[in-house]
Design an enzyme around this catalytic site. Structure first.
Site, mmCIF file in Angstrom:
data_model
loop_
_atom_site.group_PDB
_atom_site.id
_atom_site.type_symbol
_atom_site.label_atom_id
_atom_site.label_comp_id
_atom_site.label_asym_id
_atom_site.label_seq_id
_atom_site.Cartn_x
_atom_site.Cartn_y
_atom_site.Cartn_z
ATOM 1 C CG HIS A 1 74.319 75.557 2.149
ATOM 2 N ND1 HIS A 1 72.995 75.945 2.164
ATOM 3 C CD2 HIS A 1 74.622 75.193 3.418
ATOM 4 C CE1 HIS A 1 72.525 75.811 3.391
ATOM 5 N NE2 HIS A 1 73.497 75.358 4.169
ATOM 6 C CB CYS B 1 71.121 79.072 2.034
ATOM 7 S SG CYS B 1 72.337 78.707 0.743
#
Length: 125
Positions: free
Chosen positions: A24, A96
């Site tokens: 992430h 992301c």
């Protein structure tokens, strides 16, 4: 501007050294972190506190000399382009890391390191 990278899997301990992993990411700008997720699109929060993810490292992407007006303009452009709306999220094709790459490009005209999203890119093949 700093790219904050987080581990989403314990296997990253083995994969990260070879340029892979399930990550992430969020871009830290002026003390706030901006990222993108399936639960509502683009969001901001405190740096290094991505819920459920273990902080891995921070990469200096360069200096953003603009102010909040330029940042908000770039965020709005990404939101309204249709690419990073709340329902556009896809783990492989629009995650992301894709968002961080697009925002970094908007603000600095440079991409994030390719290995951050390499596993998704391999999955897309």
């Amino acid at each position: 501007m700093l790219l904050n990278v987080y581990d989403l899997s314990p296997s990253n301990n083995y994969l990260f050294p070879i340029g892979m992993g399930l990550h992430h990411a969020g871009l830290e700008i002026s003390g706030r972190e901006y990222s993108y997720g399936s639960q509502g699109g683009i969001y901001e929060g405190p740096p290094k506190e991505a819920g459920g993810a273990r902080f891995r490292c921070q990469i200096d992407m360069g200096s953003f000399d603009g102010g909040s007006k330029e940042l908000n303009r770039a965020l709005d452009a990404l939101r309204h382009s249709g690419s990073f709306g709340g329902t556009s999220y896809n783990l492989i094709k629009r995650n992301c890391n894709h968002f961080c790459n697009a925002l970094c490009w908007q603000l600095l005209r440079k991409p994030i390191p390719a290995y951050i999203n390499r596993l998704a890119n391999v999955g897309d093949c």
